[in-house]
Design a protein around this motif. Structure first.
Motif, PDB file in Angstrom:
ATOM      1  N   LEU A   1     -18.141  13.542  27.637  1.00 56.51           N
ATOM      2  CA  LEU A   1     -18.807  13.888  26.379  1.00 56.51           C
ATOM      3  C   LEU A   1     -18.507  15.327  25.975  1.00 56.51           C
ATOM      4  CD1 LEU A   1     -22.275  12.145  26.850  1.00 56.51           C
ATOM      5  CD2 LEU A   1     -20.346  11.394  25.451  1.00 56.51           C
ATOM      6  N   ALA A   2     -18.432  16.224  26.958  1.00 58.75           N
ATOM      7  CA  ALA A   2     -18.085  17.619  26.648  1.00 58.75           C
ATOM      8  C   ALA A   2     -16.665  17.711  26.096  1.00 58.75           C
ATOM      9  CB  ALA A   2     -18.234  18.480  27.900  1.00 58.75           C
TER      10      ALA A   2
ATOM     11  N   ARG B   1     -13.077  18.313  21.429  1.00 61.59           N
ATOM     12  CA  ARG B   1     -11.970  17.761  20.661  1.00 61.59           C
ATOM     13  C   ARG B   1     -12.355  17.571  19.205  1.00 61.59           C
ATOM     14  NH1 ARG B   1      -6.665  17.740  20.020  1.00 61.59           N
ATOM     15  NH2 ARG B   1      -5.751  15.696  19.551  1.00 61.59           N
ATOM     16  N   ILE B   2     -13.565  17.062  18.952  1.00 57.46           N
ATOM     17  CA  ILE B   2     -14.029  16.849  17.581  1.00 57.46           C
ATOM     18  C   ILE B   2     -14.216  18.185  16.864  1.00 57.46           C
ATOM     19  CG2 ILE B   2     -16.007  16.052  16.220  1.00 57.46           C
ATOM     20  CD1 ILE B   2     -16.231  13.733  18.277  1.00 57.46           C
ATOM     21  N   GLN B   3     -14.761  19.179  17.567  1.00 56.15           N
ATOM     22  CA  GLN B   3     -14.890  20.503  16.956  1.00 56.15           C
ATOM     23  C   GLN B   3     -13.528  21.070  16.591  1.00 56.15           C
ATOM     24  OE1 GLN B   3     -17.436  22.423  20.026  1.00 56.15           O
ATOM     25  NE2 GLN B   3     -18.801  22.943  18.334  1.00 56.15           N
ATOM     26  N   SER B   4     -12.537  20.854  17.455  1.00 56.83           N
ATOM     27  CA  SER B   4     -11.200  21.367  17.203  1.00 56.83           C
ATOM     28  C   SER B   4     -10.552  20.693  16.001  1.00 56.83           C
ATOM     29  CB  SER B   4     -10.322  21.170  18.441  1.00 56.83           C
ATOM     30  OG  SER B   4      -8.982  21.510  18.195  1.00 56.83           O
TER      31      SER B   4
ATOM     32  N   CYS C   1     -12.114  18.655  13.572  1.00 58.07           N
ATOM     33  CA  CYS C   1     -12.902  18.465  12.354  1.00 58.07           C
ATOM     34  C   CYS C   1     -13.857  19.602  12.032  1.00 58.07           C
ATOM     35  CB  CYS C   1     -13.710  17.173  12.456  1.00 58.07           C
ATOM     36  SG  CYS C   1     -12.699  15.702  12.572  1.00 58.07           S
ATOM     37  N   GLY C   2     -14.116  20.473  12.988  1.00 54.45           N
ATOM     38  CA  GLY C   2     -14.942  21.630  12.685  1.00 54.45           C
ATOM     39  C   GLY C   2     -16.433  21.367  12.606  1.00 54.45           C
ATOM     40  N   PHE C   3     -16.933  20.329  13.288  1.00 53.55           N
ATOM     41  CA  PHE C   3     -18.382  20.151  13.341  1.00 53.55           C
ATOM     42  C   PHE C   3     -18.788  19.778  14.760  1.00 53.55           C
ATOM     43  CE2 PHE C   3     -17.225  15.721  12.850  1.00 53.55           C
ATOM     44  CZ  PHE C   3     -18.247  15.000  13.457  1.00 53.55           C
ATOM     45  N   ASP C   4     -20.052  20.028  15.068  1.00 55.95           N
ATOM     46  CA  ASP C   4     -20.591  19.835  16.418  1.00 55.95           C
ATOM     47  C   ASP C   4     -21.403  18.548  16.436  1.00 55.95           C
ATOM     48  OD1 ASP C   4     -21.834  19.942  18.874  1.00 55.95           O
ATOM     49  OD2 ASP C   4     -22.525  22.018  18.674  1.00 55.95           O
ATOM     50  N   ILE C   5     -20.999  17.578  17.250  1.00 60.81           N
ATOM     51  CA  ILE C   5     -21.706  16.298  17.268  1.00 60.81           C
ATOM     52  C   ILE C   5     -23.146  16.462  17.738  1.00 60.81           C
ATOM     53  CG2 ILE C   5     -19.568  14.993  17.627  1.00 60.81           C
ATOM     54  CD1 ILE C   5     -20.457  14.543  20.527  1.00 60.81           C
ATOM     55  N   ASP C   6     -23.443  17.513  18.513  1.00 63.62           N
ATOM     56  CA  ASP C   6     -24.810  17.716  18.979  1.00 63.62           C
ATOM     57  C   ASP C   6     -25.747  18.106  17.838  1.00 63.62           C
ATOM     58  OD1 ASP C   6     -24.035  17.104  21.515  1.00 63.62           O
ATOM     59  OD2 ASP C   6     -24.121  19.155  22.304  1.00 63.62           O
ATOM     60  N   LYS C   7     -25.179  18.529  16.713  1.00 60.06           N
ATOM     61  CA  LYS C   7     -26.010  18.934  15.579  1.00 60.06           C
ATOM     62  C   LYS C   7     -26.145  17.835  14.523  1.00 60.06           C
ATOM     63  CE  LYS C   7     -25.027  23.872  16.112  1.00 60.06           C
ATOM     64  NZ  LYS C   7     -24.475  25.113  15.490  1.00 60.06           N
ATOM     65  N   LEU C   8     -25.498  16.688  14.764  1.00 64.30           N
ATOM     66  CA  LEU C   8     -25.597  15.574  13.812  1.00 64.30           C
ATOM     67  C   LEU C   8     -26.747  14.680  14.266  1.00 64.30           C
ATOM     68  CD1 LEU C   8     -24.730  14.174  11.337  1.00 64.30           C
ATOM     69  CD2 LEU C   8     -22.699  13.329  12.495  1.00 64.30           C
TER      70      LEU C   8
END
Length: 334
Positions: A229-230, A235-238, A240-247
């Motif tokens: 998950l980390a 990878r998603i932050q790199s 797309c520029g958003f943090d899945i933990d904040k969605l």
């Protein structure tokens, strides 16, 4: 037969034209958890599937107006507005009508909304649909399951209000589209009503569930879960520029008082029904909940669609008697 070029695998849609296809990232697609989140199969299509630009539904002449809207990131969104021709061609004196904006699920496009046109237009309610960035024929490579899509929706809402042709605005979202509606609703309290089909309550929780699911070719073992998950989060932050933990849609439902109809399929194993049940329990506005047979991608029963349309009629305080249908021939559809 699947074909590959430039690292993209294309799968032709049965009985479709050359443009009707799903596009998938190249291998190892099945092993990448983040692709389930930000790059699911992309539904390409021929614009002819939108149907004729003008047609009649009982006593209503309908016109489809196709528009391009540029979002805050400079990407062009492909959009279609189905509305009575008298309103589409009317001048400044034309009375505005309610509109429902349909927000499609991931791995889909605006074609998903077409089955609702015959239900709304005879009631004088127009229908607006569009391809989110990264979907269908719109610009963009990735999706964000609501993070950036809420900004796409905000641009659409602003466009519709600027036309002067709409009064009340409703949102009908499915999966990613339902999350988008929730994220938009707590910052736009003028929305008249929402139908929310299969939203998730927390993306980190969903990612953990997907990592253990049949949607990955190789399930992630429990002892590797936190590391996987980390990696996916980075990878998603790199990309797309958003943090899945904040969605976290669950943190938005306490700030919205818009009437909402929550829906979910009992057999959904992609986004489990408990996500919608949790959101419904925490929602502070007027609310209804309908659990139906079906999975994440099942067509919803006609009776459920009709119930959702009548929900919007109540939210908009508009008549359920179709325009020009004194005899009730169209009313029987609802």
């Amino acid at each position: 037969m699947p074909s590959s070029s430039n690292g993209v695998t294309s799968i032709q849609v049965e009985d479709g034209s050359e443009r009707d296809r799903f596009e998938l990232p190249g291998q190892p697609y099945a092993l990448a958890l983040w692709n389930l989140i930000i790059r699911p199969p992309r539904r390409r299509y021929d614009s002819a599937h939108l149907g004729p630009a003008e047609f009649r539904l009982w006593s209503v002449c309908v016109k489809r107006v196709d528009v391009d809207i540029v979002n805050a990131r400079g990407m062009t969104l492909k959009c279609s507005h189905f509305l009575p021709r008298s309103l589409a061609e009317g001048g400044a004196g034309a009375d505005p009508k309610p509109v429902v904006i349909y927000l499609h699920q991931n791995a889909s496009c605006r074609l998903e909304a077409l089955r609702l046109v015959p239900l709304f237009l005879p009631l004088g309610i127009s229908l607006f649909c569009f391809d989110f960035a990264g979907c269908g024929e719109s610009d963009g490579e990735y999706i964000s399951l609501g993070w950036y899509e809420r900004d796409d929706l905000a641009e659409v809402v602003a466009y519709l209000r600027d036309t002067g042709k709409v009064s009340a605005i409703g949102l009908w979202g499915r999966s990613m589209g339902a999350v988008t509606a929730l994220l938009h609703a707590d910052r736009d309290h003028s929305i008249g009503g929402m139908v929310l089909d299969s939203p998730f309550c927390n993306l980190s929780t969903l990612a953990s569930e997907l990592a253990r699911s049949e949607y990955l070719a190789v399930k992630v073992p429990n002892w590797l879960m936190s590391g996987a998950l980390a990696l996916g989060r980075m990878r998603i932050q790199s990309l797309c520029g958003f943090d899945i933990d904040k969605l976290t849609p669950e943190q938005h439902v306490g700030n919205s008082f818009i009437p909402a109809l929550f829906l979910h399929g009992r057999q959904d194993d992609f986004i489990g029904p408990h996500h919608t049940e949790n959101l419904y329990a925490a929602y502070t506005g007027d609310k209804e909940l309908e659990m139906v047979d079906g999975d994440h991608n099942s067509l919803r029963p006609s009776a459920l669609n009709r119930k959702a349309v009548l929900f919007f009629c109540r939210a908009f305080r508009c008549s359920t008697i179709p325009e020009g249908d004194a005899g009730g021939s169209v009313a029987s559809v609802l």
